[in-house]
Design a protein around this motif. Structure first.
Motif, mmCIF file in Angstrom:
data_model
loop_
_atom_site.group_PDB
_atom_site.id
_atom_site.type_symbol
_atom_site.label_atom_id
_atom_site.label_comp_id
_atom_site.label_asym_id
_atom_site.label_seq_id
_atom_site.Cartn_x
_atom_site.Cartn_y
_atom_site.Cartn_z
ATOM 1 N N TRP A 284 -0.025 1.628 0.946
ATOM 2 C CA TRP A 284 0.537 0.379 1.497
ATOM 3 C C TRP A 284 1.446 0.640 2.700
ATOM 4 O O TRP A 284 2.452 -0.023 2.886
ATOM 5 N N VAL B 199 3.005 -1.853 5.220
ATOM 6 C CA VAL B 199 4.171 -2.649 4.829
ATOM 7 C C VAL B 199 5.358 -1.743 4.507
ATOM 8 O O VAL B 199 6.488 -2.002 4.910
ATOM 9 N N ARG C 273 3.872 -14.127 8.635
ATOM 10 C CA ARG C 273 2.453 -14.198 8.987
ATOM 11 C C ARG C 273 1.995 -15.644 8.882
ATOM 12 O O ARG C 273 2.537 -16.407 8.077
ATOM 13 N N GLU D 133 0.443 -16.747 4.207
ATOM 14 C CA GLU D 133 1.288 -15.960 3.298
ATOM 15 C C GLU D 133 0.785 -16.124 1.883
ATOM 16 O O GLU D 133 1.003 -17.164 1.260
ATOM 17 N N TRP E 56 13.858 -8.606 6.825
ATOM 18 C CA TRP E 56 12.768 -7.811 7.408
ATOM 19 C C TRP E 56 13.116 -6.339 7.492
ATOM 20 O O TRP E 56 14.083 -5.955 8.137
ATOM 21 N N SER F 15 7.731 -1.246 8.471
ATOM 22 C CA SER F 15 7.276 0.104 8.114
ATOM 23 C C SER F 15 7.529 1.065 9.275
ATOM 24 O O SER F 15 7.889 2.220 9.065
ATOM 25 N N ASN G 230 15.132 -3.039 1.522
ATOM 26 C CA ASN G 230 14.130 -2.715 0.498
ATOM 27 C C ASN G 230 14.852 -2.063 -0.670
ATOM 28 O O ASN G 230 15.646 -1.136 -0.457
#
Ligand SMILES: Cc1cc2nc3c(=O)[nH]c(=O)nc-3n(C[C@H](O)[C@H](O)[C@H](O)COP(=O)(O)OP(=O)(O)OC[C@H]3O[C@@H](n4cnc5c(N)ncnc54)[C@H](O)[C@@H]3O)c2cc1C
Length: 430
Positions: A176, A179, A287, A290, A335, A338, A373
């Motif tokens: 992933w 992200v 986006r 979603e 936000w 990555s 995160n």
């Protein structure tokens, strides 16, 4: 009396219906071809893992709908005639509406792989997928999962819970990583392997081979030509809006049903919400589509207001999301990219057990807190939402982190280390 028809009994459709009922006396009908009653899709995995029965995924008792005068119709809509305000069903029956809400959710992606429609090959989205998986489970010696996102890892956990060996094909070079930043993505790679799941990174599916009865018997790997014998193939390479039935209608579609900020389509009295809706222009850094649970719920609440005469714009606020990667819980607020944006700096701390980490993103010049995160540490949504709104700076966030934590003991133990780490990064970054 005005008749509101909602296609789809998922979180977005059902939220709309409940809120219209709170606000008005309108006639409401919810249509779905999947199940008679609303259930929590995110809980499907726990049914397979034996933690709950399917009935327990239904948040409302069966009498709730009648009591609230919400009609439920089991049927598949094949066409929408917006000139005559009429739906057509697979059995050729029809239903008229005054206002229509399209809330038909997603379907698993298939990319034209040879063998993708064989028996034993399945997505993991609808209740029927769960039934299919259950049917195919006996006698399965290996399963192969194709696509490394949130649903793929859930399916890997489900199969592992029944002691079925799993090979997990992930196209990306790390789980992933579109992200998750490298640290978190690598943590999850390690965690997947600790669970004895055969994770294959940078690996694509070439084809699925059939046995003489038309059942999947093996997959072939694109890069190496390796053949992996298996009886179940899970296709979890993302989802897309479930809107094929609208192709011949006058409703404007792109990847999803196109809507404006009021969730209105190009046709008067037709709206779209949830996974199947696509904003003409994305809201902020979000986006245009979603496919997440809470988006559907917020859109449903907003649209109910508009339908009941209080025209309301969809304003989703700060981004957040949560998921679980096997034993590691994940939450994100605001936000965290990555690959950091040009204006973004990130602070990263990982616990020595390799199963907990925090990454805080902030503006390199103003030091404004942009997002966080959390892995393996559960933090309070409302606190981060407040700090994002108040545009707190990174120093404030670091110094007040314990206020956001559900477990103050954790911070008593690790606060000094996190602070020290933060201060040392500041020195290195200076
Ligand atoms: C296994 C799994 C785990 C997930 N985990 C998370 C998570 O942890 N967090 C998160 O935020 N999100 C998660 N999601 C995504 C989340 O479940 C979806 O975003 C959400 O369910 C979408 O809701 P919805 O109301 O838009 O559509 P859906 O829930 O898809 O409901 C749409 C309904 O409409 C029906 N329908 C479609 N077309 C027609 C038609 N033509 N006629 C009649 N009926 C029709 C469908 O059969 C379906 O019942 C998960 C999804 C899956 C599959």
């Amino acid at each position: 009396m005005e008749h509101i028809v909602i296609i789809g009994n998922g979180i977005s459709g059902v939220t709309t219906a409940r809120h219209i009922r709170k606000l008005s006396d309108k006639k409401i009908t919810i249509v779905s071809a999947e199940t008679d009653y609303f259930f929590s899709r995110t809980a499907l995995m726990y049914v397979y893992m034996g933690h709950m029965k399917f009935e327990h995924t239904q948040p409302y008792e069966n009498w709730f709908w009648k009591k609230n005068r919400i009609n439920l119709k089991n049927g598949y809509v094949t066409a929408v005639d917006t000139d005559n305000k009429e739906l057509k069903f697979a059995d050729n029956s029809t239903m008229s509406y005054d206002k229509l809400v399209i809330a038909t959710g997603s379907k698993p992606n298939k990319f034209g792989w040879p063998g993708q429609d064989l028996d034993g090959v399945m997505g993991m989205y609808h209740r029927q997928d769960l039934e299919n998986l259950e049917k195919c489970t006996p006698g399965t010696k290996r399963a192969v999962i194709v696509g490394g996102g949130l649903i793929g890892i859930e399916l890997a956990e489900m199969l592992s819970s029944r002691n079925i060996p799993v090979t997990f094909l992930v196209r990306e070079s790390s789980f992933w990583n579109g992200v998750l930043p490298a640290g978190e993505s690598d943590m999850i790679n390690r965690h997947i392997r600790e669970h004895h799941i055969d994770l294959r990174l940078s690996t694509n599916l070439k084809e699925i081979q059939a046995d003489e009865n038309g059942r999947a018997k093996a997959v072939v790997i694109e890069e190496t030509g390796e053949v992996i014998e298996c009886q179940i193939v899970g296709l979890t390479a993302g989802v897309s809006p479930n809107i094929d039935f609208l192709k011949d209608s006058k409703i404007e579609i792109n990847r999803g049903v196109l809507v404006n900020r009021h969730l209105e389509t190009n046709i008067h009295d037709v709206y779209a919400i949830g996974d199947c809706a696509q904003q003409h222009e994305a809201i902020g850094l979000r986006r245009p589509i979603e496919a997440v649970w809470y988006t559907g719920r917020m859109m449903g609440e907003t649209l109910a207001q508009t339908i009941c005469g209080n025209k309301t714009e969809y304003k989703p606020g700060h981004w957040f999301n949560s998921a679980k990667f096997l034993d590691i819980e994940y939450q994100t607020y605001g936000w965290v990219f990555s690959k950091p944006m040009e204006y973004e700096k990130q602070f990263y701390w990982e616990h020595e057990d390799g199963k907990k980490c925090i990454r805080i993103s902030y503006h390199k010049d103003t030091k404004e807190f942009l997002g966080i995160n959390n892995f393996g540490i559960r933090m309070r949504h409302e606190i981060f939402d407040k700090w994002l709104t108040e545009k707190r700076d990174i120093d404030y966030v670091i110094n007040h982190l314990k206020e956001a934590n559900f477990d103050p003991e954790f911070f008593k133990q690790h606060e000094a280390e996190i602070l020290q780490h933060y201060n040392s990064q500041l020195v290195t970054n200076a």
